[in-house]
Design an enzyme around this catalytic site. Structure first.
Site, short mmCIF file in Angstrom:
data_model
loop_
_atom_site.label_atom_id
_atom_site.label_comp_id
_atom_site.label_asym_id
_atom_site.label_seq_id
_atom_site.Cartn_x
_atom_site.Cartn_y
_atom_site.Cartn_z
CD1 TRP A 150 24.63 -44.39 32.23
CD2 TRP A 150 25.86 -45.30 31.10
NE1 TRP A 150 23.70 -45.17 31.38
CE2 TRP A 150 25.05 -45.98 30.73
CE3 TRP A 150 27.45 -46.62 30.48
CZ2 TRP A 150 23.86 -47.47 30.73
CZ3 TRP A 150 26.71 -47.73 30.29
CH2 TRP A 150 25.36 -48.33 29.71
CG ASN A 151 27.25 -44.73 25.46
OD1 ASN A 151 26.96 -43.32 25.84
ND2 ASN A 151 27.09 -45.14 24.37
CE LYS A 174 21.20 -34.78 33.06
NZ LYS A 174 22.20 -35.52 33.84
N PRO A 175 25.85 -34.11 31.39
CG PRO A 175 27.76 -33.62 33.08
CD PRO A 175 26.79 -32.97 32.41
N GLY A 224 20.81 -40.27 24.71
CA GLY A 224 20.19 -41.32 25.28
C GLY A 224 19.22 -42.27 24.80
CB SER A 225 16.90 -44.73 27.06
OG SER A 225 16.50 -43.55 28.04
CD GLU A 246 22.20 -39.09 16.82
OE1 GLU A 246 22.63 -40.31 15.99
OE2 GLU A 246 22.24 -37.76 15.86
CG LEU A 247 16.38 -41.05 20.65
CD1 LEU A 247 15.07 -41.39 20.67
CD2 LEU A 247 17.15 -40.50 21.72
CB CYS A 280 23.91 -46.35 21.18
SG CYS A 280 25.09 -45.31 19.51
CD GLU A 380 19.75 -49.72 23.20
OE1 GLU A 380 19.54 -49.37 24.43
OE2 GLU A 380 20.68 -49.18 23.01
P1 NAD Z 1 18.97 -41.61 30.04
O1 NAD Z 1 17.45 -41.84 29.15
O2 NAD Z 1 19.17 -43.27 30.81
O3 NAD Z 1 19.74 -40.85 30.03
C1 NAD Z 1 20.83 -40.37 29.08
C2 NAD Z 1 20.31 -38.74 29.88
O4 NAD Z 1 19.43 -37.97 29.93
C3 NAD Z 1 21.08 -38.78 31.47
O5 NAD Z 1 21.51 -37.93 31.62
C4 NAD Z 1 19.84 -38.48 31.94
O6 NAD Z 1 20.63 -37.87 33.68
C5 NAD Z 1 19.44 -37.66 31.53
N1 NAD Z 1 17.48 -37.13 31.84
C6 NAD Z 1 17.40 -39.01 32.95
N2 NAD Z 1 15.76 -38.52 31.82
C7 NAD Z 1 15.58 -36.81 31.57
C8 NAD Z 1 14.98 -36.55 32.10
N3 NAD Z 1 12.83 -36.13 32.51
N4 NAD Z 1 14.73 -34.93 31.12
C9 NAD Z 1 15.80 -34.65 30.27
N5 NAD Z 1 16.61 -35.48 30.64
C10 NAD Z 1 16.77 -36.26 31.50
O7 NAD Z 1 20.28 -43.12 28.85
P2 NAD Z 1 21.24 -43.32 29.41
O8 NAD Z 1 20.92 -44.80 30.51
O9 NAD Z 1 22.75 -42.66 30.49
O10 NAD Z 1 22.28 -44.09 28.02
C11 NAD Z 1 22.08 -45.31 27.52
C12 NAD Z 1 21.20 -45.01 26.68
O11 NAD Z 1 21.83 -43.77 25.42
C13 NAD Z 1 21.16 -46.37 25.68
O12 NAD Z 1 19.79 -46.39 25.05
C14 NAD Z 1 22.39 -46.15 24.39
O13 NAD Z 1 21.95 -46.75 22.97
C15 NAD Z 1 21.69 -44.46 23.94
N6 NAD Z 1 23.05 -44.01 24.11
C16 NAD Z 1 22.87 -43.30 22.64
C17 NAD Z 1 23.31 -43.24 21.38
C18 NAD Z 1 23.02 -43.05 19.91
O14 NAD Z 1 24.17 -41.91 19.32
N7 NAD Z 1 22.17 -42.86 19.47
C19 NAD Z 1 24.55 -42.76 21.96
C20 NAD Z 1 25.07 -43.19 22.85
C21 NAD Z 1 24.29 -43.82 23.66
#
Ligand code: NAD
Length: 508
Positions: A150-151, A174-175, A224-225, A246-247, A280, A380
């Site tokens: 979401w960021n 999938k946003p 994501g995370s 990318e986590l 991130c 984090e």
């Molecule tokens: P998140 O992991 O909660 O969600 C990311 C996405 O995954 C969302 O669209 C979510 O709906 C989806 N998702 C959730 N469960 C899933 C599953 N079981 N299978 C498939 N998809 C699923 O992360 P967030 O809270 O949206 O974002 C914040 C995190 O993202 C932070 O840890 C941040 O560091 C990381 N991030 C990393 C980068 C990078 O480039 N390394 C960039 C931006 C954000």
């Protein structure tokens, strides 16, 4: 932005819907459908369209990206307003890091994608393949599932879709359920600008929708995370499909005694507080050599004091520096980290509490007297906190910088550039900036990715587009003999000759 119900084109109408809020005000600004049940049909539609797209010359695919860029220029104001409304960003963050960073992605992949994917003629590597010619071509994988956080919904979700498309894939994107509106706005605009609808489909929904996507696509690009990334990787492993992750990060900044403290403090304030620290690769922890620790902290507190948060009004250019937070549970994490540091004896110089009023606000916070037993130095935070730790020397700073499960980005500040680069090489991270931070993300010719628990694979550069393809090696035999040396039937004379020749060659 007024409340809307956004149903991605072609979506059924009788599904549960998800409310989207403006995090700066708490107001509901739209709804999107939960499309989990439609994921298989979306992927099937994308798959049906993909082969025709892949058959187009890459130059034609790239040309379309230029057309999309022109649409994005025309609709800049709407994209900015929508991004701000669903993320709580400042005006500058939205225009620079969503609109222009995305324009940069479109321009880069339109211009450079073809070069990165060109057929490679490879010289035969030794006598065992003498007389053969090798060509490696890159074939698109099919349907890529892009799962976004979401960021930065535009730069990340849509930005990662562009190289996948240029490489000849179709994409189902999938946003995040927290920020799906701008994605839909941009995708609709792209269709008006000529992108065939089925090539970039949007599946709105929560984690279940993302999981369903992983079950059906041919490759997953996930941002994501780290915990979610692990689940995605495990499922992708079961299906034997490639995945790029990318986590999360816990990025260290090292400030050496000979650093320009003004620059280091301003960099820490900017790159630690931008988007309220929800990046991130935000500066998440700072190590300062003892002789300059106190002077640096003074500069940092002053720099953070100059950074203005905005109230719950519509942002305009120049009226604020730090936006609201975006995701409610993230504010709880920041509170927990600050409370833990306070209980363990850290000093809070400025900030340290949730903002007043509606919306998700947290005050920019500077902490000192922290150590590696504290959550703010280990986990984090993804919030507007800048914990500063005093270190004896550069060696201790490097040891502590590497004392983490993460390895995304990092930075070093020193006036001695050679020393800065030498220290950068000792940090185990995907990228390190010297006298700078974060901007390496926009150096698109260089790979950007995470080491350790911060990810697998990279975006940008050749790796950033080749990952959306699989290599096919074509070997052409040029000798035209009826029977090559070494083909059946074996003969003692030929075998001995071959053995002697090869022994001479490899024994050299
Ligand atoms: P998140 O992991 O909660 O969600 C990311 C996405 O995954 C969302 O669209 C979510 O709906 C989806 N998702 C959730 N469960 C899933 C599953 N079981 N299978 C498939 N998809 C699923 O992360 P967030 O809270 O949206 O974002 C914040 C995190 O993202 C932070 O840890 C941040 O560091 C990381 N991030 C990393 C980068 C990078 O480039 N390394 C960039 C931006 C954000």
């Amino acid at each position: 932005m007024s409340a809307t119900t956004s149903a991605p084109a072609g979506a059924a109408t009788d599904r549960p819907s998800i409310a989207v809020e403006n995090p700066a005000t708490g107001e509901v600004i739209g709804h999107v459908p939960d499309m989990t049940a439609e994921v298989p049909s979306l992927v099937a539609r994308a798959r049906a369209a993909q082969s025709g797209w892949a058959a187009r010359p890459i130059a034609a695919r790239a040309e379309l990206m230029h057309a999309l860029r022109r649409w994005r220029d025309a609709d800049r104001a709407r994209i900015v307003a929508s991004t701000i409304a669903e993320t709580g960003k400042t005006y500058e963050d939205a225009i620079m890091n969503e609109v222009f960073a995305f324009a940069d992605a479109l321009a880069y992949w339109a211009k450079r994608g073809e070069g990165h994917l060109r057929d490679e003629r490879v010289r035969p590597s030794g006598p065992l393949v003498l007389g053969r010619r090798f060509v490696v071509r890159r074939r698109p994988l099919g349907v890529v599932g892009v799962i976004a956080p979401w960021n930065y919904p535009v730069t990340l979700g849509l930005g990662d879709s562009i190289p996948a498309l240029v490489a000849g894939n179709a994409v189902v994107l999938k946003p995040s359920e927290i920020t799906p509106l701008t994605t839909d706005l941009v995708v609709r605009g792209f269709r008006e600008a000529g992108l065939p609808e089925e090539l970039l489909l949007v599946a709105t929904g929560r984690g279940d929708t993302g999981a369903a996507l992983v079950d059906h696509v041919d490759m997953v690009m996930f941002t994501g995370s780290t915990p979610t990334g692990r689940k995605v990787a495990a499922r992708a492993a079961e299906r034997l499909i490639p995945v790029s992750l990318e986590l999360g990060g816990k990025d260290p900044m090292i400030v050496l005694a000979d650093a320009d403290l003004d620059r280091a403090a301003n960099a820490a304030a900017t790159w630690g507080l931008l988007n309220s620290g929800q990046i991130c690769m935000s500066v998440e922890r700072i190590y300062v050599e003892e002789p300059v620790h106190d002077a640096f902290v003074d500069e940092l507190v002053a720099a953070v004091g100059r950074a203005r948060s905005r109230g719950a009004h519509v942002p305009r250019p120049g009226d604020a520096d730090v936006g609201s937070m975006t995701f409610p549970p993230q504010v709880d994490i920041v509170e927990r980290h600050v409370a833990d540091a306070r209980e363990r004896g850290a000093r809070i110089h400025t900030g340290g509490r949730r903002g007043d009023g509606p919306g998700l606000w947290y005050e920019p916070t500077v902490l000192t007297g922290v150590d590696h037993d504290m959550l703010c130095m280990r986990e984090e935070t993804f919030g507007p906190t800048l914990p500063v730790m005093k270190v004896r020397d550069a060696d201790e700073a490097v040891r502590l910088a590497n004392d983490t499960t993460y390895g995304l980005a990092s930075s070093v500040f020193t006036k001695d550039l050679a020393k800065g680069e030498a220290i950068a090489r000792r940090i185990h991270a995907g990228s390190t900036a010297v006298n700078d931070a974060l901007l390496q993300f926009l150096g698109r010719n260089a790979p950007f990715g995470g080491a350790k628990d911060s990810g697998v694979g990279a975006r940008h550069g050749a790796e950033g587009i080749r990952k959306y393809t699989e290599p096919q090696t074509i070997m052409v035999s040029r000798l035209g003999l009826k029977r090559d040396i070494g083909w059946f039937p074996n003969s003692p004379r030929v075998s001995r000759l071959l053995e002697r020749g090869l022994a001479a060659y490899y024994g050299r």
